[in-house]
Design a protein around this motif. Structure first.
Motif, PDB file in Angstrom:
ATOM      1  N   SER A 111     119.545 -17.041  52.466  1.00  9.60           N
ATOM      2  CA  SER A 111     120.548 -16.068  52.880  1.00  9.60           C
ATOM      3  C   SER A 111     120.933 -16.395  54.314  1.00  9.60           C
ATOM      4  O   SER A 111     120.100 -16.319  55.229  1.00  9.60           O
ATOM      5  N   VAL A 112     122.179 -16.798  54.503  1.00 10.22           N
ATOM      6  CA  VAL A 112     122.683 -17.164  55.826  1.00 10.22           C
ATOM      7  C   VAL A 112     124.037 -16.496  56.032  1.00 10.22           C
ATOM      8  O   VAL A 112     124.695 -16.065  55.078  1.00 10.22           O
ATOM      9  N   SER A 113     124.475 -16.443  57.270  1.00 10.54           N
ATOM     10  CA  SER A 113     125.700 -15.720  57.595  1.00 10.54           C
ATOM     11  C   SER A 113     126.951 -16.426  57.096  1.00 10.54           C
ATOM     12  O   SER A 113     127.969 -15.792  56.833  1.00 10.54           O
ATOM     13  N   LYS A 114     126.913 -17.748  56.967  1.00  3.75           N
ATOM     14  CA  LYS A 114     128.060 -18.490  56.466  1.00  3.75           C
ATOM     15  C   LYS A 114     127.571 -19.708  55.693  1.00  3.75           C
ATOM     16  O   LYS A 114     126.458 -20.203  55.923  1.00  3.75           O
ATOM     17  N   PRO A 115     128.383 -20.214  54.753  1.00  2.59           N
ATOM     18  CA  PRO A 115     127.955 -21.356  53.936  1.00  2.59           C
ATOM     19  C   PRO A 115     127.633 -22.584  54.784  1.00  2.59           C
ATOM     20  O   PRO A 115     128.219 -22.792  55.853  1.00  2.59           O
ATOM     21  N   PHE A 116     126.701 -23.392  54.282  1.00  4.95           N
ATOM     22  CA  PHE A 116     126.357 -24.648  54.951  1.00  4.95           C
ATOM     23  C   PHE A 116     127.529 -25.623  54.839  1.00  4.95           C
ATOM     24  O   PHE A 116     128.163 -25.742  53.789  1.00  4.95           O
ATOM     25  N   GLN A 117     127.788 -26.340  55.908  1.00  3.13           N
ATOM     26  CA  GLN A 117     128.832 -27.356  55.948  1.00  3.13           C
ATOM     27  C   GLN A 117     128.188 -28.745  55.856  1.00  3.13           C
ATOM     28  O   GLN A 117     126.977 -28.895  56.076  1.00  3.13           O
ATOM     29  N   PRO A 118     128.989 -29.784  55.553  1.00  2.08           N
ATOM     30  CA  PRO A 118     128.419 -31.129  55.445  1.00  2.08           C
ATOM     31  C   PRO A 118     127.637 -31.563  56.681  1.00  2.08           C
ATOM     32  O   PRO A 118     126.568 -32.193  56.547  1.00  2.08           O
TER      33      PRO A 118
END
Length: 664
Positions: A111-118
């Motif tokens: 659970s994180v505040s925003k999606p993981f980026q590359p």
């Protein structure tokens, strides 16, 4: 989708009381490093144990190597812990979900505040490499009670939920049922605790036993798989016992990507999934329609030859039918919502079998009619969750090649043998010939219906048929449906992936529920034995599997366009058209490329469309009444007379050869 791997047999090792398994393994001279390293052991009760486990009395244990199925699971589960540690090092606010091993890899949910980026994934992989090189050790620790666990995990809401469940969960985390709740801590070389995770284990001795891994991608996932729960971010990775094994796997993925039926289907103009129709609902374009028709027509022909009788049933039915069959309580979540019509609830049918039972029951039946083999290409509808819909291999509208065979109890064994041989032969006709079988049986669960005697008889009949086939038989205890045991035919494709194809399933439930009977030779009324049999599973899925198996280069008999005429100059087109007309008269799908493209461009286009026969003609061919062949493998055959060329194409197509034509 890979075939099952057998656990290698390793001689047991005796661990004396007070000695760790690691010491015993070293004393036995077994490998403690490298791609064959022993990483865990199995104790006398069958439980996997860490190498630092020291039994209280002498115990014989089975060493488990890192490259074995169990060893790979431990490797990948340990890599998942390293992933979670790396994420929380870089994103301290991240809350932990679950992180199990899966086929060929692992994942972990956060659970994180925003999606993981590359670039996040690159940083995470780099941090994982640092953790692996540091040689942290995994140590198991037992919580004294639930309250102690809750106190330590107070900042991890998802872990607290798992602690509260206190039972079996679809995760990698708990051993509450056995009275233990455990956590695995990671320690650095100085003995300092670096990180920990609620887990039942076991794990590798240290992170240095993770020689090769790679972060693959991230995606959204619902907590515990329910859309009612929070959406988390899932990171997928893969881990292998050597760098060479990782490299081979990545190369395999490259080849699989080239064969992706969704891309090939678009490139070859075979099918599509219009948004206006809905997710998981395919339309087949003219070229795809040709392939599908050929698949179905050959299947119909072979079924007719073996005495099957074709039936048809509607796409919707009243609710009561699925209450009678018992499907509604079990499958309601995967059925489309009901429609209110004339005061009754109607459902799109998710399976064909209840309607076939009504056909059987429509009149009295005699033992002389049995075995009665009913067959239907019946379209059904299943509300698959959006996260699992995948091209043609997982759709919401599918056409099943359903058969239901009604036999006497005495005929059942021979019928199962006949069915297994039939499906294996027919799958081979389509070009799949590398098989193994899976036998799904009952366990002690109360969910299974039918007498133990009937189960034993049916299971024995399935096992005899499987054994006589000479194929590898993989047991699947407890994997049977509630109504009977089954054989599943697993087929390996051209790059070694395994796909479940045909199933042969005995059913003790439906004949009773529908009151199916036949008149026996002595005049008494008896229940028939019922066998469900699907050959393709679904036309859509089989289409997708064959597309990937052949990488779009279908055998000539299945190819939408079997021959393309390519004139050297425009004025050679009429000559080729007359040749193509002769082929069409023989039932061959042929055309002439009369586009404005240059000859070489036309050849490249035909190659991209994977057309089996390219037929070229120039001045010399027109003068001599010949043509020249160019095949998909690049070979050529020049100066072939028109009569011989027609015979060559027709014979090859009608042979149903699953290899491509060639000049060789």
């Amino acid at each position: 989708m890979s075939a099952p791997s057998k656990q290698p047999v390793v001689d047991p090792v005796v661990v004396t009381a007070g000695t760790t398994c690691a010491e015993a393994i070293a004393q036995a001279g077994l490998p403690t490093s490298g791609p064959k390293a022993i990483v865990v052991v199995r104790d006398a009760s069958g439980q996997l144990r860490d190498l630092d486990w020291a039994p209280s009395s002498d115990e014989s244990v089975e060493p488990i190597a890192i490259d074995s199925p169990d060893g790979l699971n431990v490797l990948r589960h340990s890599a998942a812990h390293v992933l979670a540690q790396a994420v929380q090092d870089l994103f301290p606010e991240a809350k932990l979900g679950i992180g199990p091993p899966v086929e060929n890899g692992f994942y972990y949910d956060f659970s994180v505040s925003k999606p993981f980026q590359p670039d996040d994934l690159e940083k995470i992989e780099k941090r994982m490499q640092e953790i692996v090189k540091s040689g942290q050790t995994f140590k198991r620790r037992r919580f004294e009670d639930l309250e102690a666990a809750k106190a330590e995990l107070k900042d991890e809401p998802f872990k607290l939920e798992l602690v509260d469940i206190k039972g079996d969960v679809d995760a990698d985390v708990m051993e509450v049922g056995g009275g233990e709740l455990t956590i695995y801590d990671n320690f650095d070389k100085d003995g300092k605790r670096c990180w920990g995770d609620l887990c039942r284990g076991p794990h590798l001795p240290s992170t240095r036993f993770i020689p090769a891994f790679k972060i693959m991608r991230s995606a959204a996932a619902y907590w515990r798989g329910s859309e009612k729960n929070p959406q988390l971010q899932r990171i997928y990775g893969t881990a292998w016992p050597s760098r060479d094994a990782l490299k081979a796997y990545l190369q395999f993925l490259e080849e699989a990507a080239k064969r992706d039926h969704r891309k090939i289907g678009s490139d070859l103009d075979l099918f599509s999934f219009p948004d206006e129709i809905g997710s998981g609902l395919a339309v087949f374009h003219p070229k795809g329609g040709i392939i599908r028709r050929e698949l179905e027509n050959y299947s119909r022909k072979r079924h007719e030859e073996e005495g099957y009788q074709f039936v048809n049933s509607p796409h919707i039915t009243k609710e009561q039918l699925f209450l009678t069959s018992g499907h509604l309580p079990y499958y309601k979540d995967t059925m489309f919502p009901p429609m209110q019509i004339e005061g009754a609830e109607y459902y799109l049918k998710p399976m064909n079998c209840p309607m076939h039972h009504l056909i059987y029951r429509a009149r009295g039946r005699s033992y002389r009619e049995l075995p009665l083999r009913l067959f239907e290409f019946g379209t059904v509808y299943r509300y698959e969750k959006s996260g699992v819909v995948h091209g043609l291999t997982r759709v919401r509208g599918l056409t099943m090649d359903d058969s239901h065979i009604y036999t006497t109890q005495e005929q059942m064994g021979d019928e199962i043998k006949f069915l297994l041989k039939f499906v294996l032969d027919l799958l081979a006709d389509y070009g799949l010939s590398d098989f193994y079988l899976e036998l799904s049986t009952r366990d002690d669960s109360p969910k299974f219906v039918g007498s133990e005697e009937n189960w034993a008889e049916a299971t024995a009949a399935l096992e005899r048929a499987a054994t006589e086939s000479g194929l590898e038989l993989v047991p699947d205890p407890g994997g049977a449906a509630f109504y009977g045991p089954k054989i599943s035919v697993q087929a390996r494709d051209a790059i070694g992936r395994s796909w479940q194809m045909s199933t042969i399933q005995v059913d003790f439930n439906m004949p009773e529920r529908f009151g199916l009977e036949y008149q026996a030779a002595d005049g008494t009324r008896k229940r028939p034995a019922l066998i469900h049999r699907a050959l393709f599973g679904s036309i859509e899925r089989f289409f997708g599997v064959l597309t990937e198996h052949y990488a779009g280069a279908f055998p000539a008999w299945l190819s939408p366009i079997q021959v393309v005429g390519i004139p050297i100059r425009t004025d050679h087109a009429p000559f080729l058209q007359s040749f193509v007309d002769r082929l069409r008269g023989q039932g061959i799908r042929a055309e002439v490329d009369e586009s404005d493209d240059r000859m070489q461009k036309k050849i490249r286009t035909a190659q991209q469309q994977k057309i089996p026969f390219m037929v070229l003609a120039g001045d010399e061919d027109v003068s001599n009444g010949t043509v020249s062949f160019r095949y998909r493998d690049g070979s050529q055959r020049n100066g072939v007379s028109l009569d011989e060329a027609v015979e060559h194409v027709v014979e090859f197509v009608k042979s149903r050869a699953n290899s491509g034509p060639s000049a060789a």
